[in-house]
Design an enzyme around this catalytic site. Sequence first.
Site, PDB file in Angstrom:
ATOM      1  N   GLY A  74       0.838  -1.204   0.000  1.00 13.90           N
ATOM      2  CA  GLY A  74       0.000   0.000   0.000  1.00 13.90           C
ATOM      3  C   GLY A  74       0.870   1.251   0.000  1.00 13.90           C
ATOM      4  N   GLN A  76       1.231   3.501   2.227  1.00 12.11           N
ATOM      5  CA  GLN A  76       1.965   3.642   3.494  1.00 12.11           C
ATOM      6  C   GLN A  76       2.561   2.308   3.951  1.00 12.11           C
ATOM      7  OE1 GLN A  76       3.123   6.077   5.334  1.00 12.11           O
ATOM      8  NE2 GLN A  76       2.369   7.525   3.803  1.00 12.11           N
ATOM      9  N   SER A  77       3.034   1.502   3.020  1.00 14.16           N
ATOM     10  CA  SER A  77       3.567   0.187   3.366  1.00 14.16           C
ATOM     11  C   SER A  77       4.830   0.281   4.233  1.00 14.16           C
ATOM     12  CB  SER A  77       3.895  -0.565   2.070  1.00 14.16           C
ATOM     13  OG  SER A  77       4.662  -1.718   2.356  1.00 14.16           O
ATOM     14  N   ASN A  78       4.754  -0.324   5.423  1.00 13.42           N
ATOM     15  CA  ASN A  78       5.941  -0.416   6.291  1.00 13.42           C
ATOM     16  C   ASN A  78       6.968  -1.348   5.667  1.00 13.42           C
ATOM     17  OD1 ASN A  78       4.956   1.129   8.644  1.00 13.42           O
ATOM     18  ND2 ASN A  78       3.441  -0.515   8.774  1.00 13.42           N
ATOM     19  N   CYS A  80       7.533  -1.874   2.474  1.00 15.94           N
ATOM     20  CA  CYS A  80       8.256  -1.221   1.373  1.00 15.94           C
ATOM     21  C   CYS A  80       9.300  -0.243   1.907  1.00 15.94           C
ATOM     22  CB  CYS A  80       7.272  -0.509   0.439  1.00 15.94           C
ATOM     23  SG  CYS A  80       6.307  -1.681  -0.554  1.00 15.94           S
TER      24      CYS A  80
END
Length: 329
Positions: A74, A76-78, A80
């Site tokens: 997403g 706000q992917s942690n 990534c």
Amino acid sequence: MSKTAQPPRINLANLPTPLQPLSRLSKKLSGPTIWVKRDDLTHTAVSGNKIRKLEYVVAEALQQRCDVIITCGGIQSNHCRATALICAQLGLKCHLILRGAQPDCLEGNTFLANLAGAKITYLEPAAYRKNLTQEFTRLQASYEEQGLRAYCIPTGASDEVGLWGYYSMAGELKKDIELNNLNVQLIGCATGSGGTHAGLALGMHHLKVNTQVRGYAVCDSAAYFKDKCEQDINAWYQRYLPNSLVDMPNLDVSDEFIGPGYGIAEPEIYQTIRDLAQLEGLILDPVYTAKAFYGLLEQIKRGDVSSDGDVIFVHTGGLFGLFAHRHKM
Ligand SMILES: *Cc1c(COP(=O)(O)O)cnc(C)c1O
């Protein structure tokens, strides 16, 4: 259990993480003592649960002499953000496929991923659902044309390799439990792509710790997660214990506390974040940990969890995602 083939691993996280009691909150609830396994303290910028999985996944990419890592998530992917920073630390290129429109101003995790030099491809949600696999293939081919070998990591690094992260963490948690003489009723964690829950449940099962490990879903149904965890565990056995029968742990998933959907939080979730910050100085995030923690508290209040003994909440991180929600608080 017969011996597993050991996968390569690189040290990235600051381990072991502390296990701390939430004394004031537990007293206020007059329930079990709630302990927090502080996996939000695995690192500063790479904080959270993904770093434990990436210790194995990135080790495999290096073993295969890859130059680029491609992964997805997403906006706000942690996962990534953690991958982007680790790639920079190891001198690898990183390409992220993010679900959503390109924001005007980069916030939280996306800001850090960009800061670490990751290339980002944005896909609108419909295109993301439909074309994610093709996009991985297309990017991989385009890097190959440039003479670069690309390694693809699935959502949340939840596959049989990433499973090792929390499979190993089970050994750490078992020591914490013994050292503190705990009588643990339940171990809870947020579940978003299943790898944390599956790894921890399998690890505890193999260590003969009979405590229930419950995953609190932040998207999708309990049936979806049971199936996803079983797939990853089956693949793990096939690859690392091929001559052994699959001994599946009990997979307990609660899908009651997702709220309106992934990444969307209702007022009680923001209130839980405020309460914990003020009572214990512990920061939860609105996408994963606050929803899971809220669910755990509700189950304690209802008497679904025995008021004796101890409960462990695995804090999987997510701090930077909170900043993207500040205008909603
Ligand atoms: C990814 C993530 C989770 C979920 O872990 P999975 O292994 O993907 O189920 C929980 N909390 C935070 C903060 C995360 O970033």
